[in-house]
Design a protein around this motif. Sequence first.
Motif, mmCIF file in Angstrom:
data_model
loop_
_atom_site.group_PDB
_atom_site.id
_atom_site.type_symbol
_atom_site.label_atom_id
_atom_site.label_comp_id
_atom_site.label_asym_id
_atom_site.label_seq_id
_atom_site.Cartn_x
_atom_site.Cartn_y
_atom_site.Cartn_z
ATOM 1 N N SER A 352 43.081 13.292 62.229
ATOM 2 C CA SER A 352 42.723 14.136 62.869
ATOM 3 C C SER A 352 42.272 14.688 61.736
ATOM 4 N N ASP A 353 41.701 14.406 62.791
ATOM 5 C CA ASP A 353 40.883 15.050 62.737
ATOM 6 C C ASP A 353 41.060 16.581 61.414
ATOM 7 N N GLN A 354 41.249 17.339 62.171
ATOM 8 C CA GLN A 354 41.575 18.619 61.866
ATOM 9 C C GLN A 354 42.798 18.913 60.684
ATOM 10 N N THR A 355 43.049 17.872 59.950
ATOM 11 C CA THR A 355 43.953 18.172 59.449
ATOM 12 C C THR A 355 43.472 18.466 57.957
ATOM 13 N N THR A 356 44.238 18.866 56.478
ATOM 14 C CA THR A 356 43.814 19.573 55.667
ATOM 15 C C THR A 356 44.724 19.106 54.772
ATOM 16 N N HIS A 357 44.558 19.011 53.337
ATOM 17 C CA HIS A 357 44.827 18.471 52.283
ATOM 18 C C HIS A 357 44.148 19.294 50.843
ATOM 19 N N PHE A 358 45.433 19.327 50.222
ATOM 20 C CA PHE A 358 45.486 20.325 48.585
ATOM 21 C C PHE A 358 46.074 19.646 48.106
ATOM 22 N N SER A 369 50.673 15.870 46.127
ATOM 23 C CA SER A 369 49.174 16.067 47.044
ATOM 24 C C SER A 369 49.926 16.293 48.110
ATOM 25 N N ASN A 370 49.118 16.918 48.695
ATOM 26 C CA ASN A 370 50.015 17.108 50.550
ATOM 27 C C ASN A 370 49.029 17.107 51.422
ATOM 28 N N THR A 371 49.631 16.382 52.216
ATOM 29 C CA THR A 371 48.239 16.592 53.467
ATOM 30 C C THR A 371 48.992 16.767 54.375
ATOM 31 N N TYR A 372 48.403 17.989 55.384
ATOM 32 C CA TYR A 372 49.393 18.768 57.106
ATOM 33 C C TYR A 372 48.195 18.729 58.128
ATOM 34 N N THR A 373 48.720 19.260 58.787
ATOM 35 C CA THR A 373 47.971 18.792 59.949
ATOM 36 C C THR A 373 48.402 19.527 61.455
ATOM 37 N N ILE A 374 47.460 20.367 62.623
ATOM 38 C CA ILE A 374 48.211 20.489 63.708
ATOM 39 C C ILE A 374 47.655 19.818 64.521
ATOM 40 N N ASN A 375 46.961 18.733 64.029
ATOM 41 C CA ASN A 375 45.507 17.838 65.043
ATOM 42 C C ASN A 375 44.224 17.355 64.461
ATOM 43 N N LEU A 376 44.238 18.335 66.207
ATOM 44 C CA LEU A 376 42.579 18.552 66.669
ATOM 45 C C LEU A 376 42.470 19.888 65.699
ATOM 46 N N ASP A 377 41.633 20.123 65.872
ATOM 47 C CA ASP A 377 40.794 21.746 65.861
ATOM 48 C C ASP A 377 41.832 22.988 66.683
ATOM 49 N N TYR A 378 42.573 23.647 65.267
ATOM 50 C CA TYR A 378 43.401 24.262 66.560
ATOM 51 C C TYR A 378 44.385 24.118 67.456
ATOM 52 N N GLY A 379 44.368 22.334 67.248
ATOM 53 C CA GLY A 379 45.707 21.962 67.555
ATOM 54 C C GLY A 379 45.764 22.006 69.517
ATOM 55 N N SER A 380 46.531 22.036 69.457
ATOM 56 C CA SER A 380 46.537 22.375 71.590
ATOM 57 C C SER A 380 45.778 23.495 72.294
ATOM 58 N N GLY A 381 45.470 24.492 70.525
ATOM 59 C CA GLY A 381 45.007 25.938 71.178
ATOM 60 C C GLY A 381 46.259 26.977 71.495
ATOM 61 N N LEU A 382 47.411 26.100 71.508
ATOM 62 C CA LEU A 382 48.830 27.444 72.587
ATOM 63 C C LEU A 382 49.020 28.206 71.470
#
Length: 545
Positions: A352-358, A369-382
């Motif tokens: 995911s690319d569009q994941t984020t970590h802190f 240590s936390n990584t979470y995501t909606i997968n691609l940029d803005y997820g599905s867009g929905l």
Amino acid sequence: MDRIHPVWAQNGMVSAQERVAAGVGRDILARGGNAVDAGVAVAFALAVTLPRAGNIGGGGFMLVHDAASGQTQAIDYREMAPAGASRDMFLNAQGEADSEKSLRSGAASGVPGTVAGMRMALERHGSMDWAEVIAPAIRLASEGITVTPELADSIEASREELSAHPASAAIFFKPDGSGWQPGEVLVQADLARTLRAVAEQGPDGFYKGPVAEGIARAVQAAGGPMTVEDLAAYKPVLRDPVRGSYRGYDIVSMPPPSSGGVHLIQILNILEGYPIGALGHNSAETIHLMAEAMKLAYADRSEYLGDPDFVDVPVAALTSKDYAASLRAKIQSGFAMPSDMIGPGDPGPYESDQTTHFSIIDKDGNAVSNTYTINLDYGSGLVAEGTGVLMNNEMDDFSAKPGVPNAFGLIGGEANAVAAGKRPLSSMTPTLVLKDGKVWLATGSPGGARIITTVLQVVMNMIDHGMNVAEASTAPRIHHQWLPDELRIEEGISVDTLRLLAAKGHVIREQPTMGSTQSIMRDGQSGALLGASDPRRPDAATVGF
């Protein structure tokens, strides 16, 4: 060349991909909260300030280290496939994988896990009240955030996906359809109402009632099977971390359904047999050995990794030193083995690319240590109308058709086939490195398929090459994932080195930068915290006090 210096603090530190959210976490620490209190606050704040990746409509993984007990736990709040999901749901009439279905339709969304995961983390390890740690996110959503150039650009880059849904367009574009400009204030009133419901009612404010009904209605209207029953049934899972060692340091990372920890440790095990430090940072021989080890690990990923609640994953075998030795024997110093000559190995019996970590470390040495995501940029867009919640497209992380690459080019097998209630395989690699039983480094990154190798190189840069945390975060990176058969590199590696690698048979591709690591190390003697945010992404910040 002058050395790059990390951020320094004594009492607590937060490293996150967005500056305002990082400040929220630092303020929680300054008020006496611990690392988990700050982590939950940062997670909710990022849903407002970093909508491309921060989320309550997605999921992820958190490692929590308790300094008093010396114990580390893994919280799996990965999304789950709805009950109506089926193995062939992303195939077209010709039986081929259809990425539009798995990335952009309502069927792309798994049941979100972030809210439930944060609640589990706070209940088990936090010290502050639930509503108290969500309050900053509510304020940011209701009063608005200042649009940065990075946020404005990311919204514009996803215009097509966001404009396809009226509720999404109403938030991320102005009434006349124009984009938000840097310096303007973006208010997310619907998201603020959802966050208030969560603060007042706990997870039920998200998984039941009006918010859940709105999510289910929006997903179904877009062609997905998610129901209110699916949302009400969601549960995070407490798992044992995967553990290994590397040159006297203990490596603790995320177990399946993340592939990250398993293959981070597997690659380190292979490379431990070589004098990497003596060979030199990003020398041709070091990069060659790293690439060959990466190929072998990613080949195994394609065969053995999946949701451990559905398939037996041979974690102990894949992470054993003996298996690494057998893989190491296949590597030749002067020859890059073509990927079509490599297949999954035989690690031995199953256990995911569009994941984020802190990353966060507090004054007592507790760490998140936390990584979470909606997968691609803005997820599905929905965005589910009335909720402000951007939905993920994590269902693409399943193997829509075994042997067919997903959005990140990763090959999957039967172990990661779609099934109702199953969690898709991930590459997220939240990681803690311990020395003498105490946290020495907390790190992680977004980057889809490149997450594992990004984290790998931060660890190696510090242990093998003696870099400080800022230098380790900045150094040029490489990546090989078996298929496609190419060695991906960032700009900054010597032309002479590239010629030597090509002579060994590597197919070299210079491509955009990889990852956005957020890392904190703790000095074992003074207890001082030294941190760094990856310069590859604007707006990231490491802050402490």
